[in-house]
Scaffold this active site. Structure first.
Site, PDB file in Angstrom:
ATOM      1  CB  CYS A 122      -0.896  -0.017   1.237  1.00 43.57           C
ATOM      2  SG  CYS A 122      -1.844   1.501   1.450  1.00 43.57           S
ATOM      3  CB  CYS A 148      -0.472   2.283   5.701  1.00 44.76           C
ATOM      4  SG  CYS A 148      -1.103   0.639   5.244  1.00 44.76           S
ATOM      5  CB  CYS A 184      -4.579  -0.997   1.987  1.00 44.89           C
ATOM      6  SG  CYS A 184      -3.518  -1.279   3.430  1.00 44.89           S
ATOM      7  CB  CYS A 192      -4.450   2.240   5.910  1.00 51.97           C
ATOM      8  SG  CYS A 192      -4.234   2.409   4.119  1.00 51.97           S
ATOM      9  CG  ASP A 248      20.211  -1.541 -12.894  1.00 53.44           C
ATOM     10  OD1 ASP A 248      20.209  -2.699 -13.353  1.00 53.44           O
ATOM     11  OD2 ASP A 248      20.008  -1.292 -11.692  1.00 53.44           O
TER      12      ASP A 248
END
Length: 412
Positions: free
Chosen positions: A201, A204, A217, A220, A338
């Site tokens: 999430c 949170c 979520c 939360c 990368d």
């Protein structure tokens, strides 16, 4: 709004003229379009130039990890139904390139601007957009953009209190988190094929639950908002529940999703969905993407895929086996140096396709394909790879600078 008095000061006019001259010199020297260097020179001479150029325009900003160049083109086509449009159609999406594009604006009414994710908040401050389209956020250029949640946080802070109407993808939790700080959001159910950057999430850090197409979520209560626009098969559903057919020359589900978001943006400017979607049919290719070109007696379809989310979408639209596939990967500055993201791509989806591998990082890609149990050949260049393929169609998938190399080689 266009038609007001000229917002350009003498200094700004000098900056525009100097920028155009430098861009022309760069083109004459064969160093590309010159839009970026021209824009840099212009902004050096007048740091407020972007804001001045945008002053008389109704501006739309488009930002995302994937699909922003195509969506910018689709929105620009749709808005031409309402008036002249200026746009950075070639994808130069940082402040210098955007400044260059707007400097050639003539009497445009609308500015449809693609913006690099990291520059969105700053460009929004400068251009005072009427609308901002947020499509998705996923891992990309890992050496440059360390974490998608940090980008979402930057968007969230940068757009808080913005007067713009934000058209945002309800299916991407990171986009929803970023857009939720804005007072005026239109949610579009555009879908999300790549989910690996949105399992925790953003609010949170809790674990995201994903039943079906929904998400929330469990800790939360942060959850998917109710969309007012949606992609449904080959149709866009508008807020009144009407279904409008999508007719595109561009392939794949991802482009239908881009069309759905574009229709929602066009509606903000009073262009009805039917008109907007009909105009989008005009777009055949975007900066060479999706073009089919003749080369060495074969038909090559050129496809751009820059990151795991893009590769996943691209695999879904290539012709079935045994159509040959040429893969090309570079790791230059514009790509991100990368290449560890190759391990995030599910190359087992290419099973049954004869594969040829080219590009600066062909050996990195070869190792990845070996682990995925794919049959492939490493080739020195495009010419050799094409010679190994039978006559007919070849799908060519490349990341950013590899794609530019291919276009130069095939004269596209």
């Amino acid at each position: 709004m266009a038609g007001n008095s000229d917002p350009l000061t003498p200094r700004a006019k000098l900056a525009v003229t100097a920028g155009k001259a430098v861009a022309a010199a760069s083109r004459a020297a064969g160093r590309g379009s010159g839009s970026v260097i021209g824009g840099r020179v212009a902004l050096k001479l007048d740091p407020d130039l972007l804001a001045r150029l945008a002053q008389n325009l109704d501006v739309v900003l488009v930002s995302a990890t994937n699909g922003k160049t195509t969506t910018t083109r689709l929105i620009a086509e749709a808005l031409r139904a309402a008036g002249p449009v200026v746009s950075n159609a070639l994808g130069a999406n940082m402040p210098a390139g955007i400044t260059s594009a707007l400097a050639g604006r003539s009497e445009a009414r609308y500015g449809v601007i693609e913006v690099d994710e990291k520059y969105l908040a700053g460009v929004a401050r400068d251009t005072d957009p009427k609308c901002i389209a947020l499509l998705n956020l996923s891992r990309d250029q890992l050496d440059r953009a360390a974490e998608t949640r940090m980008l979402a946080e930057n968007w969230r802070e940068g757009l808080a209190g913005s007067k713009a109407v934000v058209v945002a993808n309800a299916d991407d939790p990171l986009v929803v988190w970023a857009a939720s700080s804005s007072p005026n959001v239109i949610w579009v159910a555009a879908g999300q094929m790549w989910k690996d950057d949105a399992w925790s999430c953003p609010s949170c850090g809790g674990v995201m639950q994903r039943p079906g197409d929904d998400w929330f979520c469990g800790e939360c209560g942060f959850r998917r908002p109710t969309p007012s626009w949606a992609l449904s098969g080959d149709h866009v559903l508008d807020p009144h529940g009407s279904a409008w057919p999508i007719h595109l020359q561009l392939p794949g589900r991802a482009n239908k999703a881009n069309a759905a978001s574009s229709a929602a943006v066009a509606a903000v400017f009073g262009v009805p969905p039917q008109v907007a979607l009909e105009r989008m049919y005009q777009v055949q290719a975007v900066a060479g993407r999706y073009d089919v070109v003749q080369f060495e007696g074969r038909d090559l379809r050129l496809l751009l895929a820059k990151n795991p989310a893009g590769w996943l979408e691209t695999f879904s639209l290539i012709d079935p086996p045994p159509t040959p596939v040429i893969l090309s990967v570079n790791a230059r500055g514009a790509d991100g140096t990368d290449t560890s993201w190759l391990w995030d791509v599910d190359y087992t989806r290419l099973t049954g396709h004869p594969i040829c591998v080219i590009g600066d990082r062909k050996l990195d890609l070869a190792v990845r394909l070996e682990v995925a149990n794919q049959q492939f050949q490493v080739c020195e260049n495009l010419d050799q790879a094409v010679q190994l393929c039978p006559p007919g169609r070849i799908e060519v998938i490349a990341n950013y600078t590899a794609f530019q190399d291919l276009r130069r080689r095939v004269g596209n």
